[in-house]
Design a protein around this motif. Structure first.
Motif, mmCIF file in Angstrom:
data_model
loop_
_atom_site.group_PDB
_atom_site.id
_atom_site.type_symbol
_atom_site.label_atom_id
_atom_site.label_comp_id
_atom_site.label_asym_id
_atom_site.label_seq_id
_atom_site.Cartn_x
_atom_site.Cartn_y
_atom_site.Cartn_z
ATOM 1 N N THR A 77 49.475 76.143 5.656
ATOM 2 C CA THR A 77 48.915 77.491 5.628
ATOM 3 C C THR A 77 48.217 77.850 6.940
ATOM 4 O OG1 THR A 77 48.605 77.346 3.239
ATOM 5 C CG2 THR A 77 47.336 79.015 4.386
ATOM 6 N N LYS A 78 47.392 76.935 7.467
ATOM 7 C CA LYS A 78 46.604 77.258 8.662
ATOM 8 C C LYS A 78 47.506 77.545 9.856
ATOM 9 C CE LYS A 78 43.863 73.981 10.302
ATOM 10 N NZ LYS A 78 42.703 73.072 10.177
ATOM 11 N N LYS A 79 48.475 76.657 10.078
ATOM 12 C CA LYS A 79 49.417 76.829 11.197
ATOM 13 C C LYS A 79 50.201 78.138 11.041
ATOM 14 C CE LYS A 79 51.972 75.174 14.684
ATOM 15 N NZ LYS A 79 52.729 76.409 14.865
ATOM 16 N N THR A 80 50.638 78.419 9.830
ATOM 17 C CA THR A 80 51.437 79.620 9.589
ATOM 18 C C THR A 80 50.610 80.882 9.832
ATOM 19 O OG1 THR A 80 52.662 78.355 7.934
ATOM 20 C CG2 THR A 80 52.974 80.731 7.931
ATOM 21 N N LEU A 81 49.353 80.873 9.396
ATOM 22 C CA LEU A 81 48.477 82.023 9.631
ATOM 23 C C LEU A 81 48.213 82.200 11.119
ATOM 24 C CD1 LEU A 81 45.856 81.698 6.747
ATOM 25 C CD2 LEU A 81 47.562 83.511 7.057
ATOM 26 N N LEU A 89 45.217 77.378 17.953
ATOM 27 C CA LEU A 89 44.177 76.583 17.303
ATOM 28 C C LEU A 89 43.224 75.976 18.323
ATOM 29 C CD1 LEU A 89 46.481 74.708 14.740
ATOM 30 C CD2 LEU A 89 44.831 76.520 14.198
ATOM 31 N N TYR A 90 41.948 75.877 17.950
ATOM 32 C CA TYR A 90 40.975 75.160 18.779
ATOM 33 C C TYR A 90 40.037 74.398 17.854
ATOM 34 C CZ TYR A 90 37.183 78.313 17.508
ATOM 35 O OH TYR A 90 36.235 79.011 16.795
ATOM 36 N N GLU A 91 39.378 73.410 18.418
ATOM 37 C CA GLU A 91 38.455 72.622 17.603
ATOM 38 C C GLU A 91 37.119 73.345 17.517
ATOM 39 O OE1 GLU A 91 38.180 67.989 17.190
ATOM 40 O OE2 GLU A 91 36.812 68.599 18.801
ATOM 41 N N ASN A 92 36.747 73.731 16.307
ATOM 42 C CA ASN A 92 35.511 74.471 16.106
ATOM 43 C C ASN A 92 34.349 73.495 15.916
ATOM 44 O OD1 ASN A 92 33.396 75.713 14.213
ATOM 45 N ND2 ASN A 92 34.532 77.521 14.900
ATOM 46 N N GLU A 93 33.315 73.677 16.729
ATOM 47 C CA GLU A 93 32.181 72.747 16.758
ATOM 48 C C GLU A 93 31.479 72.656 15.396
ATOM 49 O OE1 GLU A 93 30.540 69.881 17.893
ATOM 50 O OE2 GLU A 93 32.043 70.579 19.318
ATOM 51 N N ALA A 118 39.031 70.437 11.495
ATOM 52 C CA ALA A 118 38.077 71.312 12.191
ATOM 53 C C ALA A 118 38.753 72.276 13.163
ATOM 54 C CB ALA A 118 37.039 70.469 12.919
ATOM 55 N N TRP A 119 40.073 72.180 13.300
ATOM 56 C CA TRP A 119 40.788 73.113 14.179
ATOM 57 C C TRP A 119 41.069 74.412 13.440
ATOM 58 C CZ3 TRP A 119 43.026 72.062 19.232
ATOM 59 C CH2 TRP A 119 42.597 70.836 19.758
ATOM 60 N N VAL A 120 40.751 75.526 14.073
ATOM 61 C CA VAL A 120 40.991 76.843 13.452
ATOM 62 C C VAL A 120 41.570 77.806 14.492
ATOM 63 C CG1 VAL A 120 39.146 76.575 11.734
ATOM 64 C CG2 VAL A 120 38.639 77.639 13.940
ATOM 65 N N PRO A 121 42.260 78.854 14.044
ATOM 66 C CA PRO A 121 42.794 79.843 14.988
ATOM 67 C C PRO A 121 41.657 80.580 15.713
ATOM 68 C CG PRO A 121 43.864 80.054 12.848
ATOM 69 C CD PRO A 121 42.700 79.125 12.665
ATOM 70 N N ARG A 122 41.855 80.824 17.018
ATOM 71 C CA ARG A 122 40.837 81.513 17.816
ATOM 72 C C ARG A 122 40.512 82.900 17.276
ATOM 73 N NH1 ARG A 122 39.026 78.797 21.974
ATOM 74 N NH2 ARG A 122 40.475 77.369 23.001
ATOM 75 N N CYS A 123 41.518 83.564 16.725
ATOM 76 C CA CYS A 123 41.325 84.974 16.350
ATOM 77 C C CYS A 123 40.540 85.155 15.058
ATOM 78 C CB CYS A 123 42.665 85.669 16.220
ATOM 79 S SG CYS A 123 43.611 85.103 14.805
ATOM 80 N N CYS A 124 40.245 84.059 14.340
ATOM 81 C CA CYS A 124 39.565 84.233 13.045
ATOM 82 C C CYS A 124 38.083 83.930 13.150
ATOM 83 C CB CYS A 124 40.201 83.343 11.972
ATOM 84 S SG CYS A 124 39.624 81.630 12.004
#
Lengths: 417, 417
Positions: A77-81, A89-93, A118-124
């Motif tokens: 789901t995360k990659k697809t979104l 994706l980036y590692e969110n602190e 902990a990796w999330v899309p930058r745009c979210c």
């Protein structure tokens, strides 16, 4: 505003897991004044996720997605979104810190796979999931006004906590949903159509901004009043006034207010009075005890119970007399009376309840067909019995009996006897 | 072949009702060798019904619809389907006879509204719903090969009966689904990843036409083997051979075969041996008894139980010694041992089980944190105890404890002791 729910997970499509997330989310959103237009359940499949997300964005203002956020390969789901929104994706602190804390609490070392969580899309906007390692993600589209896509974990208690503390408040703010006040009233011992006739004049006289919903369950009717407006305090007093008007018409059936179930009311009533309870169950087979003890804190008032499935147990553990059982049978007023009185004394409780009946599918006779159930409630003041003629299958007969018992107990406890 | 499920009902979109139909249907279809591609939940709204039916027909070979078949104005599924297929309604003789029979069985007169239930579109095959007044309807499209649309009642037991007896067999025939044989194996006391490592060589050696699915539940692992081919008898022997090979690797964790839940296995084992059972529950609060008695016929072997939530009840109803409770505490091996032995003797059963633990969220201490649970099983040969360290929330800890108890009881009963 209209919301779509998109539940993702292969386990939902093979029937391994019941989709309780959809109903829980719908309930929370509805009570917050937002309408769910449709629910889509699909597998862990990138093409389906993309297609249905497109579709949901076409037909609604917000899309709430659950599932597919685990660390394994089939969770996409995360990659697809991320791709859908053309982001990376980036590692969110903050998310990493949360993962680290949870892993440590389980006494384990942080692995690379944990870290991936902990990796999330930058745009979210990352919304911290304090109960789990999969972060919640809030996306907004470029539309004017912008639409919202939220990705939530599929684990029910993580999802529920995030919805309650973060997502519902944020959605209300984003979509400028007005004030809303809900009120639940639980009624017992009356069917939907009879109740509807009984309270029709009251319902017709409700203010325009208050809506009434009938939410029937086996052996229980939940009425929900929903008031909409701008001023919560004003709505609250409007609702209170409306509820006051209901009592003269249907007061005898009202078991209580502001609860989702009767065991909640029982717990509250017992806690308020400091009294204790014991149960003696035959046809309900432990359901009354398990429903009461499913709520944390039951040990404050619930002393225990006896599941007296066989006649010998009714005699030896509850003190029902052999003569009563022989003369009147296990399913009889005399037996249920002795069960309630017996368990109250033997377990040293202020109140006791008892059930005995034919839950089916077998065991019925012409005199005592399936659905014949005797219930009793007891206090120091004596024992009150009630004969029920219930319809439905085994599970429903048990459910209806439980609710009838809880309601009878509440009546007794509220009467102060 | 691919199937879509379309569940219709406003009550599903406000979260009043959990959509158990979707999971039950998915389960039945999957086990019959058909794949569910997606599930759509929509309200009682003609436009949505039309649109999603169109969509489902585009992406799948068959569409199974539930709900919206009641006699009231908001139930519009039948009328909408009739229009969708360009047909007209007529009164079906067989359906009317069924409605008449059901109404009479409830001791009521046939009304005009009851009669409306017997009207069905001319273009469909009416499939009699013996458990309810809403007929099931089978439509076929003009495509080659034709696609199928089935409208089923939303009442779960009516839907399940129709699926079992009519719809699944008809779908298999229509779409020429080959032979399929399923086998469930229930394992307890082992997690998914550990089990997967343990049985990897066996799994890799499975014949190409046999698939393995992991279906975890709290405290229980269900393995499902699915064999596909042309000859059922041959598939059955292939499956049996495969299962035989599993025992040398994981036999110690296998609780039984061919059941959906451990209480089913307990009931079967007790019935086969003619032995009886009693329960003494503290932290499970009646859940063990209620799970056992939820299955019809439990009275054949289940004598009853004691829910001993308070220490006083552990003493007075089970005979746990005051000294044991004071010295070792309620959550201790000594207490659970005396609970099991006490209930077995007092309720006169061959076997007994007992639980005591900290289900949370409160009540934990550094020595006995939430999730610390002692269980015991007893027979004439003695008492066996086990200490569990469980994770999860209250409901999961109870669920996991129940499954551990059922598995321990099955081990004891199967050992002949």
């Amino acid at each position: 505003m209209r919301i779509s729910i998109l539940n993702i997970g292969d386990e939902l499509l093979i029937g391994q897991v019941v989709n309780t997330n959809a109903s829980k989310m719908s309930q929370m959103l509805t009570q917050a004044g937002m309408a769910v237009g449709s629910v889509f359940t699909i597998g862990d499949n990138a093409e389906d996720i993309r297609n249905y997300l497109h579709h949901c964005l076409n037909v609604s203002d917000a899309v709430l997605i659950t599932g597919g956020l685990g660390p394994t390969k089939d969770d996409i789901t995360k990659k697809t979104l991320c791709d859908f929104f053309g982001s990376e994706l980036y590692e969110n602190e903050e998310a990493l810190e949360n993962v680290r804390r949870i892993v440590a609490a389980h006494g384990r070392e942080l692995t690379d796979i944990n870290r991936l969580q902990a990796w999330v899309p930058r745009c979210c906007t990352m919304i911290n999931n304090v109960l789990g390692t999969a972060p919640c993600m809030w996306f907004e589209t470029d539309d004017h006004p912008s639409k919202v896509v939220v990705s939530l974990p599929g684990v029910p208690f993580e999802m529920i906590n995030l919805m309650e503390t973060e997502i519902v408040p944020r959605l209300k703010k984003h979509f400028e949903v007005g004030a809303i006040v809900n009120k639940n009233i639980l009624l017992q011992g009356i069917g939907e159509s009879f109740l509807s006739d009984l309270i029709e004049p009251w319902e017709l006289a409700l203010p325009q901004n208050i809506r009434l919903a009938y939410l029937p369950q086996p052996g229980l009717m939940k009425l929900r009043l929903t008031a909409r407006g701008n001023d919560s305090a004003k709505l609250q007093s409007q609702i209170n006034e409306a509820v006051t008007g209901l009592y003269p018409l249907a007061g005898q059936y009202i078991a209580g207010e502001d609860a989702e179930s009767l065991p909640e009311l029982v717990a509250r009533t017992m806690a308020a009075s400091g009294r204790t309870l014991a149960t003696a169950e035959s046809c309900t087979g432990g359901s009354i005890a398990s429903k009461l003890t499913a709520l944390a804190g039951a040990s404050e008032y619930f002393r225990g119970g006896v599941v007296a499935y066989s006649n010998e147990v009714k005699e030896c553990a509850l003190g029902v007399s052999h003569e009563t059982l022989v003369r009147h049978g296990a399913v009889s007023e005399e037996t249920v009376r002795e069960m309630a009185a017996g368990v109250r004394v033997r377990l040293g409780a202020d109140y006791a309840v008892a059930t005995t009946g034919v839950a089916g599918p077998g065991g019925g006779t012409p005199e005592k067909p399936v659905g014949t159930v005797w219930i009793a409630v007891a206090s120091a003041a004596g024992v009150t019995t009630e004969l029920l003629h219930l319809t439905g299958r085994r599970a429903q007969i048990v459910e209806r009996t439980c609710n009838a018992v809880f309601a009878a107990l509440l009546r007794l406890a509220n009467s102060g006897k």
